[in-house]
Design a protein around this motif. Structure first.
Motif, PDB file in Angstrom:
ATOM      1  N   UNK A 156       0.911  -1.240  -0.043  1.00  9.99           N
ATOM      2  CA  UNK A 156      -0.085   0.240   0.120  1.00  9.99           C
ATOM      3  C   UNK A 156       0.893   1.155  -0.047  1.00  9.99           C
ATOM      4  N   UNK A 157       2.004   1.198   0.820  1.00  7.21           N
ATOM      5  CA  UNK A 157       2.909   2.352   0.763  1.00  7.21           C
ATOM      6  C   UNK A 157       3.400   2.672  -0.506  1.00  7.21           C
ATOM      7  N   UNK A 184       2.373   1.587  -3.422  1.00  6.69           N
ATOM      8  CA  UNK A 184       1.523   2.296  -4.534  1.00  6.69           C
ATOM      9  C   UNK A 184       1.126   3.705  -3.986  1.00  6.69           C
ATOM     10  N   UNK A 185       1.184   4.181  -2.576  1.00 10.75           N
ATOM     11  CA  UNK A 185       0.855   5.558  -2.396  1.00 10.75           C
ATOM     12  C   UNK A 185       1.868   6.412  -2.950  1.00 10.75           C
ATOM     13  N   UNK A 240       1.395   6.982  -6.353  1.00  9.29           N
ATOM     14  CA  UNK A 240       0.457   8.009  -6.658  1.00  9.29           C
ATOM     15  C   UNK A 240       1.019   9.503  -6.431  1.00  9.29           C
ATOM     16  N   UNK A 241       1.797   9.501  -5.200  1.00 12.51           N
ATOM     17  CA  UNK A 241       2.101  10.799  -5.138  1.00 12.51           C
ATOM     18  C   UNK A 241       3.148  11.548  -5.969  1.00 12.51           C
ATOM     19  N   UNK A 250       1.564  12.564  -9.079  1.00 16.29           N
ATOM     20  CA  UNK A 250       0.748  13.809  -8.737  1.00 16.29           C
ATOM     21  C   UNK A 250       1.819  14.767  -8.835  1.00 16.29           C
ATOM     22  N   UNK A 251       2.901  14.838  -8.181  1.00 18.64           N
ATOM     23  CA  UNK A 251       4.026  15.703  -8.015  1.00 18.64           C
ATOM     24  C   UNK A 251       4.565  16.207  -9.441  1.00 18.64           C
ATOM     25  N   UNK A 260       3.206  15.812 -12.275  1.00 18.28           N
ATOM     26  CA  UNK A 260       1.906  16.602 -13.041  1.00 18.28           C
ATOM     27  C   UNK A 260       2.123  18.044 -12.587  1.00 18.28           C
ATOM     28  N   UNK A 261       2.306  18.070 -11.268  1.00 20.89           N
ATOM     29  CA  UNK A 261       2.054  19.578 -10.669  1.00 20.89           C
ATOM     30  C   UNK A 261       3.445  20.507 -11.034  1.00 20.89           C
ATOM     31  N   UNK A 310       3.063  21.426 -14.826  1.00 19.88           N
ATOM     32  CA  UNK A 310       2.009  22.236 -14.991  1.00 19.88           C
ATOM     33  C   UNK A 310       2.640  23.874 -14.498  1.00 19.88           C
ATOM     34  N   UNK A 315       0.409  17.560  -2.868  1.00 17.95           N
ATOM     35  CA  UNK A 315       1.058  16.283  -2.682  1.00 17.95           C
ATOM     36  C   UNK A 315       0.925  15.525  -1.591  1.00 17.95           C
ATOM     37  N   UNK A 373      -2.183  14.404  -0.761  1.00 14.68           N
ATOM     38  CA  UNK A 373      -2.476  13.089  -1.600  1.00 14.68           C
ATOM     39  C   UNK A 373      -2.103  12.005  -0.523  1.00 14.68           C
ATOM     40  N   UNK A 374      -0.852  12.269   0.068  1.00 16.31           N
ATOM     41  CA  UNK A 374      -0.007  11.100   0.931  1.00 16.31           C
ATOM     42  C   UNK A 374      -0.963  11.200   2.161  1.00 16.31           C
ATOM     43  N   UNK A 378      -4.099   9.005   1.317  1.00 19.39           N
ATOM     44  CA  UNK A 378      -3.888   7.696   1.054  1.00 19.39           C
ATOM     45  C   UNK A 378      -3.562   6.644   2.191  1.00 19.39           C
ATOM     46  N   UNK A 379      -2.523   7.352   3.146  1.00 16.71           N
ATOM     47  CA  UNK A 379      -2.269   6.657   4.196  1.00 16.71           C
ATOM     48  C   UNK A 379      -2.882   6.777   5.291  1.00 16.71           C
ATOM     49  N   UNK A 409      -5.765   3.578   3.282  1.00 15.98           N
ATOM     50  CA  UNK A 409      -5.210   2.401   3.825  1.00 15.98           C
ATOM     51  C   UNK A 409      -5.488   1.731   5.204  1.00 15.98           C
ATOM     52  N   UNK A 417      -6.261  12.390 -10.598  1.00 12.99           N
ATOM     53  CA  UNK A 417      -5.523  11.639  -9.371  1.00 12.99           C
ATOM     54  C   UNK A 417      -6.399  10.594  -8.769  1.00 12.99           C
ATOM     55  N   UNK A 429      -6.523   6.876  -9.532  1.00 13.88           N
ATOM     56  CA  UNK A 429      -5.384   6.080  -9.077  1.00 13.88           C
ATOM     57  C   UNK A 429      -5.652   5.164  -7.627  1.00 13.88           C
ATOM     58  N   UNK A 447      -4.962   1.030  -4.630  1.00 16.15           N
ATOM     59  CA  UNK A 447      -4.702   0.982  -3.164  1.00 16.15           C
ATOM     60  C   UNK A 447      -5.483  -0.346  -2.462  1.00 16.15           C
TER      61      UNK A 447
END
Lengths: 426, 112
Positions: A17-18, A20-21, A24-25, A28-29, A31-32, A35, B60, B63-64, B67-68, B72, B96, B99, B103
């Motif tokens: 899970x971590x 995958x997190x 994801x993060x 996301x970063x 893309x930011x 931009x 960001x 987002x973390x 998620x956590x 989770x 986002x 995605x 998880x």
């Protein structure tokens, strides 16, 4: 499943899970970040001033389109060049960096910068320290001062012209007052001299003396008339007419009075142009200008060109001749190929009583009168001259109409007649 | 406990966590938010809704934290489903939030 295995399974799922997190993060970063980079590039290319990002060593990491445009380097060249070479004096960058170090930022740092073609322009720099692509850099914005300097020079020139105009007006007012009073005194002198002359026998020596005195008084009257003309106290009988006809007539008279070693040429390119003016004033303008041209060519011979053409005065002409308004004009030019006018006096030639002629040969009023006439008719006069390259005087008369546009109600009778004859012939 | 700040608010009511505004604080600022999420999940709700339709921006670190601290954590509670209500008006959500499906399985995402 044992408790140990359950714990292991739980931990494995947690780690997955971590991970995958993290994906994801970071996605996301990313893309930011993309931009923000796009935003930065759009902003830097949209702002109408040159800017660049450089290292203290001089390497240029980023520059916008305006920086490229103002310096004239290609993108490839810009990436290779050292920032110090953009300064007219490369040592100036050292002073710039020192200022930045001492004050933390630079504002309004006046410097001369150098373009790719070697030309130099004045600029003012604004700079701050930033972190760009992970490095300590300087973001510098360049304010091009070329136009401001030109504007300043133009303003100073206009100020000088305004002061000159005010001075001339003051002189004109004073001279006009004196001339007016002097005229009154002359009237008494004329009257008394004529009376005295009538009371004496014709053969008397005194009559001759009185005649000389009268001649001198007439000259004085002519001079006051000129001064009054300069001061624009005289009312002009204005009417619309073909300026080409008057110029052609004056040309004939001037050509007949000109010595054979001076050739007078006439070029008329504005036959149908009509102006609102007193025709006798056109004669006076031409006589005064041609008289000066004669004088310039007196000992060497040469050519006097008289040119009449239609021209449009735009912003460029307005800069050169501030008295001129935008619009259509008929321009009468009298040009000679004489010795020209010295640079240090060219600004003064229209001043009253200014003359380069020997004492007794000129009053210094000829060009002042020309200017007065042009001003009174809503026009302007200008001079182009360089020592050794002759002189050209341009008289700008506002164009009223062309023959085709002129209605009979405003057309003087003789012009109407001429127009009709031309139409029949045509 | 609810969190209300000048630029954002997090309100929990009737099994719905509603986040609104612009959430772009520094990473350490999310510690109390993550604790808040864990507290909610730990209270044993039968179902849970995360309403972020009015969350205009999330950085960001946020987002973390989601998620956590929330998603989770939901996974650790057997039988608990998380429903996320999103808005198509916010581009970051469109890019986002889908995605998050990577998880956990017991997750529903609805764009309105």
């Amino acid at each position: 499943m044992s408790n140990e295995n359950k714990e292991k399974d739980k931990l494995k799922r947690r780690i997955a899970g971590l991970e995958k997190t993290l994906q994801i993060v970071t996605g996301y970063s990313g893309r930011i970040e993309k931009n923000l980079r796009q935003l930065f590039e759009v902003v830097s290319d949209t702002m109408p001033v040159p800017m660049m990002i450089s290292l203290k060593t001089g390497a240029i990491l980023f520059f916008n389109g305006n920086a490229q445009k103002i310096f004239g380097y290609s993108e490839k060249e810009f990436r290779k060049i050292a920032a110090s070479l953009l300064y007219e004096n490369p040592d100036d960058r050292g002073i710039f960096l020192k200022t930045l170090e001492d004050k933390g930022e630079v504002r309004d740092f006046a410097v001369n910068l150098k373009k790719a073609d070697g030309s130099v322009f004045p600029a003012s720099l604004f700079s701050r320290q930033i972190v760009f692509e992970g490095q300590n850099c300087l973001l510098t914005v360049i304010h091009d001062l070329s136009e401001l300097k030109q504007e300043e020079e133009k303003r100073l020139m206009l100020e000088r012209q305004l002061r000159q105009t005010q001075k001339m007006e003051a002189i004109g007012t004073m001279a006009g007052g004196i001339a007016h009073d002097f005229n009154n005194i002359l009237t008494v002198i004329f009257g008394k001299l004529e009376l005295a002359s009538m009371m004496l026998p014709g053969e008397s020596k005194v009559v001759r003396y009185i005649a000389d005195a009268l001649a001198a008084a007439r000259r004085a009257k002519a001079m006051t008339k000129q001064i009054l003309a300069f001061c624009r106290k005289t009312e002009y009988a204005r009417k619309p007419f073909h300026i080409s006809t008057v110029v052609a007539e004056a040309y004939k008279m001037i050509a007949s009075l000109t010595p054979s070693d001076i050739e007078v040429r006439l070029g008329i390119k504005a036959e149908s142009a009509i102006i609102l003016c007193d025709p006798t004033q056109i004669h006076q303008v031409m006589m005064n200008l041609c008289s000066n041209a004669h004088h310039a060519l007196r000992d060497r011979g040469g050519v006097i060109e008289i040119l009449l053409e239609e021209v449009r005065a735009g912003s460029q002409e307005k800069i050169m001749i501030p008295a001129l308004k935008s619009g259509d004009y008929v321009r009468l030019t009298v040009r000679d190929n004489g010795p020209g006018i010295e640079k240090n006096i060219v600004d003064r030639v229209f001043d009253p009583f200014f003359t380069t002629k020997p004492s007794g040969e000129g009053t210094g009023m000829g060009l002042s009168i020309v200017r007065g006439i042009l001003q009174a008719h809503g026009g302007a006069v200008s001079v182009d001259s360089e020592p050794g390259k002759g002189a050209a005087f341009h008289c700008w008369f506002p164009l009223v109409a062309q023959t085709e546009d002129l209605t009979e109600s405003v057309m003087p009778q003789d012009t109407v007649e001429r127009h009709r004859k031309n139409s029949v012939r045509g | 406990m609810n969190i209300k700040e000048e630029r954002y608010s997090i309100v929990y009511e009737n099994n719905v966590i509603k986040i609104s505004g612009k959430l772009s604080i520094m990473p350490e600022g999310y510690e109390r938010i993550e604790s808040f999420f864990k507290e909610i999940v730990g209270s044993g709700p039968a179902e849970l809704v995360l309403d972020i339709r009015n969350l205009e921006y999330l950085n960001s670190s946020g987002i973390k934290a989601l998620c956590i601290g929330l998603i989770l954590e939901v996974e650790t509670k057997e039988g608990l489903w998380l429903n996320i209500r999103c808005s198509k008006q916010h581009r970051w959500q469109l890019e986002t939030v889908p995605t998050f499906k990577d998880l956990i399985e017991n997750l529903n995402i609805v764009f309105e």
